[in-house]
Design a protein around this motif. Structure first.
Motif, PDB file in Angstrom:
ATOM      1  N   ILE A  74     -99.465  13.944  35.116  1.00  0.00           N
ATOM      2  CA  ILE A  74     -98.712  13.230  36.167  1.00  0.00           C
ATOM      3  C   ILE A  74     -99.686  12.326  36.943  1.00  0.00           C
ATOM      4  CG2 ILE A  74     -99.045  15.051  37.909  1.00  0.00           C
ATOM      5  CD1 ILE A  74     -96.147  14.536  38.815  1.00  0.00           C
ATOM      6  N   THR A  75     -99.184  11.241  37.527  1.00  0.00           N
ATOM      7  CA  THR A  75    -100.062  10.379  38.334  1.00  0.00           C
ATOM      8  C   THR A  75    -100.213  10.987  39.734  1.00  0.00           C
ATOM      9  OG1 THR A  75     -98.278   9.042  39.257  1.00  0.00           O
ATOM     10  CG2 THR A  75     -99.206   8.296  37.153  1.00  0.00           C
ATOM     11  N   LEU A  76    -101.248  10.559  40.447  1.00  0.00           N
ATOM     12  CA  LEU A  76    -101.459  11.045  41.825  1.00  0.00           C
ATOM     13  C   LEU A  76    -100.279  10.639  42.707  1.00  0.00           C
ATOM     14  CD1 LEU A  76    -105.238  10.291  42.451  1.00  0.00           C
ATOM     15  CD2 LEU A  76    -104.118  12.528  42.278  1.00  0.00           C
ATOM     16  N   LYS A  77     -99.785   9.434  42.455  1.00  0.00           N
ATOM     17  CA  LYS A  77     -98.646   8.941  43.248  1.00  0.00           C
ATOM     18  C   LYS A  77     -97.407   9.810  43.026  1.00  0.00           C
ATOM     19  CE  LYS A  77     -97.457   4.363  44.504  1.00  0.00           C
ATOM     20  NZ  LYS A  77     -97.385   2.963  44.097  1.00  0.00           N
ATOM     21  N   GLY A  78     -97.167  10.161  41.749  1.00  0.00           N
ATOM     22  CA  GLY A  78     -96.019  11.002  41.425  1.00  0.00           C
ATOM     23  C   GLY A  78     -96.159  12.372  42.068  1.00  0.00           C
TER      24      GLY A  78
END
Ligand code: SAM
Length: 245
Positions: A25-29
């Motif tokens: 997963i991305t940090l933003k997600g």
């Protein structure tokens, strides 16, 4: 539950969990999920993200293909309608209270994403999308080579059904998502388009570092080889200019 600090109207976000390992997963997600007041996810996505989910935040089953034609395909229409009504109510109620609602998707929500119906159903709420790794990206990584390099090269992404009446120029690389895969039909169709010694690569469980797999073969061996394989639903097929690494 506390209202989101930035807005009094609440917000609806479709967040990609990426594909495979939880840390894809991305940090933003991740930040969006951890700041959510209400989360909707399919049970297998919820299990995958278990260690990242905030405590005490309600999590609802997001369903599969709700608010879209995909959800209308099953035989239990009443159940689908009931689930949609419940979710509609919960989301709108939360948004009215100024809360942050996150619908978690696996892969890229815009590529055959089962939760894309939320974008149309709640269009008036101006939902946003936090992108993430698709099975396409994870499978590309496992191939370990450049797929598009020269500017004239073409890559075509579709499904087995998308090939049925295909008459265009053959791409350098064909990438197939494999919903409703029937290997004999696929093989027959590919052999009507490509020479029999064309490279075919099957990618299983892309992004799951413990069990992802790459199987390289020649098109004319596809049917026989596939009989010895237990092909999972998590399978992408690549055809064309791909070398074995
Ligand atoms: C409904 S589509 C969803 C695709 C998703 N939106 C994405 O971006 O990966 C499901 C198809 O994606 C592919 N797929 C999903 N997860 C996969 C994985 N881990 N490895 C290989 N293919 C996968 C398979 O072809 C499967 O039939």
């Amino acid at each position: 539950m506390s209202p989101s600090p930035e807005s009094t109207h609440g917000k609806l976000v479709l967040v990609s969990a990426g594909i495979g390992d939880a840390d894809n997963i991305t940090l933003k997600g991740l930040k969006a999920i951890q700041n959510a007041d209400l989360i909707l996810a399919m049970p297998f996505v919820e299990r995958q993200l278990q260690k990242y989910l905030p405590r005490g935040v309600p999590i609802l089953d997001a369903g599969h293909g709700l608010f879209s034609s995909l959800g209308r395909r099953g035989d239990n229409q009443l159940k689908t309608q009931y689930q949609e009504d419940q979710i509609r109510h919960r989301i709108r109620e939360a948004i009215d209270k100024g809360l942050s609602v996150v619908v978690v998707e696996f892969g890229d929500p815009t590529l055959f994403g089962p939760q894309s119906g939320y974008l149309t159903e709640f269009r008036d709420l101006k939902p946003t999308v936090i992108p993430g790794i698709s099975s396409f990206n994870a499978a590309n990584a496992l191939l370990g080579q450049s797929l598009l390099h020269d500017t004239q090269q073409r890559l075509l992404m579709t499904t087995v059904h998308g090939l049925a009446d295909y008459k265009g120029t053959l791409p350098d690389i064909l990438v197939l998502f494999t919903m409703q895969l029937e290997i004999p039909q696929l093989s027959q169709r590919l052999l009507s388009l490509y020479p029999s010694d064309t490279s075919v690569v099957l990618i299983f469980h892309a992004g799951f570092s413990a069990n992802q797999q790459r199987i390289h073969l020649q098109l004319d061996a596809l049917v026989n080889t596939s009989k010895q394989l237990d092909i999972p639903w998590e399978c992408m097929i690549y055809v064309g200019a791909i070398h074995d690494v």
